[in-house]
Design a protein around this motif. Sequence first.
Motif, short mmCIF file in Angstrom:
data_model
loop_
_atom_site.label_atom_id
_atom_site.label_comp_id
_atom_site.label_asym_id
_atom_site.label_seq_id
_atom_site.Cartn_x
_atom_site.Cartn_y
_atom_site.Cartn_z
N VAL A 1 0.47 -1.66 0.29
CA VAL A 1 -0.24 -0.11 0.10
C VAL A 1 0.98 0.80 0.33
O VAL A 1 0.44 2.09 -0.78
N ARG A 2 2.62 0.55 0.85
CA ARG A 2 2.73 2.30 0.85
C ARG A 2 3.21 2.74 -0.41
O ARG A 2 4.02 4.00 -0.84
N ARG A 3 3.69 0.95 -1.09
CA ARG A 3 4.82 1.92 -2.63
C ARG A 3 3.69 1.67 -3.46
O ARG A 3 4.75 2.77 -4.60
N ALA A 4 3.04 1.74 -3.42
CA ALA A 4 2.03 1.40 -5.20
C ALA A 4 1.68 2.38 -5.77
O ALA A 4 1.66 3.71 -4.86
N ARG A 5 0.91 2.61 -6.65
CA ARG A 5 0.73 4.23 -7.43
C ARG A 5 -0.92 4.31 -6.98
O ARG A 5 -1.53 3.27 -6.35
N PRO A 6 -1.13 5.90 -6.82
CA PRO A 6 -2.14 6.25 -5.84
C PRO A 6 -3.50 5.81 -6.45
O PRO A 6 -4.31 5.31 -6.44
N ASP A 7 -3.67 5.19 -8.23
CA ASP A 7 -4.03 5.13 -8.95
C ASP A 7 -3.99 3.14 -9.12
O ASP A 7 -4.88 2.92 -9.78
N ALA A 8 -3.65 2.33 -8.60
CA ALA A 8 -3.05 0.41 -8.55
C ALA A 8 -4.35 0.09 -7.62
O ALA A 8 -5.35 0.70 -7.03
N LYS A 9 -4.71 -1.44 -8.62
CA LYS A 9 -5.70 -2.40 -7.47
C LYS A 9 -4.94 -2.63 -7.57
O LYS A 9 -4.25 -3.45 -7.88
N ILE A 10 -5.29 -2.99 -6.12
CA ILE A 10 -4.86 -4.40 -4.68
C ILE A 10 -6.04 -5.23 -4.88
O ILE A 10 -6.53 -4.70 -4.18
N LEU A 11 -6.26 -6.83 -5.49
CA LEU A 11 -6.62 -7.18 -4.69
C LEU A 11 -5.92 -8.16 -3.45
O LEU A 11 -4.64 -8.80 -4.24
N VAL A 12 -6.31 -8.27 -2.77
CA VAL A 12 -5.56 -8.78 -1.01
C VAL A 12 -5.81 -10.65 -0.67
O VAL A 12 -7.71 -10.42 -0.45
N PHE A 13 -5.70 -12.19 -0.80
CA PHE A 13 -6.19 -12.71 -0.59
C PHE A 13 -5.46 -13.68 1.14
O PHE A 13 -4.37 -13.08 1.21
N GLU A 14 -6.63 -13.76 2.13
CA GLU A 14 -6.34 -14.28 2.94
C GLU A 14 -7.23 -15.70 3.21
O GLU A 14 -8.63 -14.64 3.95
N ILE A 15 -6.90 -16.58 3.35
CA ILE A 15 -8.55 -17.28 3.66
C ILE A 15 -8.48 -17.45 5.48
O ILE A 15 -9.44 -17.95 5.73
N ASP A 16 -8.03 -17.28 6.14
CA ASP A 16 -8.11 -17.04 7.82
C ASP A 16 -9.24 -16.68 8.21
O ASP A 16 -8.54 -15.24 7.89
N PRO A 17 -9.97 -16.34 8.77
CA PRO A 17 -10.94 -15.09 9.10
C PRO A 17 -10.41 -14.53 9.72
O PRO A 17 -10.43 -12.99 10.26
N ALA A 18 -9.14 -14.90 10.75
CA ALA A 18 -8.44 -13.62 12.35
C ALA A 18 -7.77 -13.10 11.32
O ALA A 18 -7.85 -12.07 12.07
N LEU A 19 -7.45 -13.87 10.65
CA LEU A 19 -6.51 -12.84 9.99
C LEU A 19 -6.93 -11.99 9.09
O LEU A 19 -6.29 -10.34 8.49
N GLN A 20 -8.15 -12.33 8.37
CA GLN A 20 -8.85 -11.55 7.29
C GLN A 20 -9.05 -9.89 7.92
O GLN A 20 -9.05 -9.12 7.26
N LYS A 21 -9.71 -10.51 9.30
CA LYS A 21 -10.16 -9.21 10.02
C LYS A 21 -8.84 -8.50 10.32
O LYS A 21 -9.26 -6.90 10.82
N MET A 22 -7.85 -8.88 11.02
CA MET A 22 -6.69 -8.26 11.34
C MET A 22 -6.36 -7.52 9.95
O MET A 22 -6.15 -5.49 10.10
N ILE A 23 -6.28 -7.26 8.86
CA ILE A 23 -6.01 -6.66 7.51
C ILE A 23 -7.64 -5.72 7.52
O ILE A 23 -7.29 -4.69 6.61
N ARG A 24 -8.53 -6.15 7.09
CA ARG A 24 -9.72 -5.13 7.34
C ARG A 24 -9.99 -4.55 8.36
O ARG A 24 -9.69 -3.05 7.97
N ASP A 25 -9.24 -4.70 9.50
CA ASP A 25 -9.47 -3.27 10.59
C ASP A 25 -7.60 -2.51 10.22
O ASP A 25 -8.07 -1.12 9.76
N GLU A 26 -6.71 -2.56 9.19
CA GLU A 26 -6.51 -1.73 9.13
C GLU A 26 -6.19 -1.05 8.02
O GLU A 26 -5.61 0.07 7.35
N HIS A 27 -6.91 -1.76 6.88
CA HIS A 27 -6.91 -1.29 5.78
C HIS A 27 -8.38 -1.57 5.51
O HIS A 27 -8.32 -2.57 4.58
N PRO A 28 -9.26 -0.07 5.73
CA PRO A 28 -10.68 -0.54 5.60
C PRO A 28 -11.13 -0.42 3.58
O PRO A 28 -9.90 0.16 2.46
N GLU A 29 -11.74 -1.53 3.19
CA GLU A 29 -11.86 -1.42 1.55
C GLU A 29 -11.75 -0.15 1.29
O GLU A 29 -13.70 0.00 1.90
#
Length: 187
Positions: free
Chosen positions: A61-89
Amino acid sequence: MQIKESMTFLKRFAKSPRRIGSVAPSSKFLTRAMLDRVDWEKARFIAELGAGTGVFTREIVRRARPDAKILVFEIDPALQKMIRDEHPEHKGLTLHSDAQELVKYMNDNGITELDFVISSLPFTVLPPKMTVRILNAVLKALKPDGHFVAYQYSSIMKHVLKKKFSHMKTRFVMFNIPPAFVYDCWK
Ligand SMILES: C[S@@+](CC[C@H](N)C(=O)[O-])C[C@H]1O[C@@H](n2cnc3c(N)ncnc32)[C@H](O)[C@@H]1O
């Protein structure tokens, strides 16, 4: 944050060791090795497979161009929540579960080709059919000459990756638990 992240990761590993594949999040040395060779000015469409607690996600997120589209995949629900809390979609970053569905979620997000895919998936301990399906999806998703970077804790996958991609380079990162091989592959 780092201690909380490491504890959550360890707990998820204790619950599903084969799926998580590691006891600790990647080090800053491995993070740099995975991301330093990416052409960030050109990379507009990006996927991250197996985000875990988000050590790479944060840096992408820090390095990508401002117009980049990033698809993030994480299958574990608890880890997914951590990502979602830090990076609201938002329209630049979307969070998904199973990396086997890479092409479906690209299509759903109006993306036809990816410039770059980064993977932390533990290919050697995942069910072999899943590994094959994910690698085929990566090949289908990448643009011609697109860049795939993956780390592994052994060299078992080296020959598989070499066969599937047209060009591959290997590096070794000592300062990580455990030390890791980094494979840069081009379609
Ligand atoms: C070795 S961990 C890496 C986490 C993080 N990227 C890092 O480097 O610290 C691998 C991650 O892949 C996730 N994973 C395993 N199979 C997956 C799948 N089919 N789709 C998406 N994520 C998956 C696991 O839940 C785990 O969080």
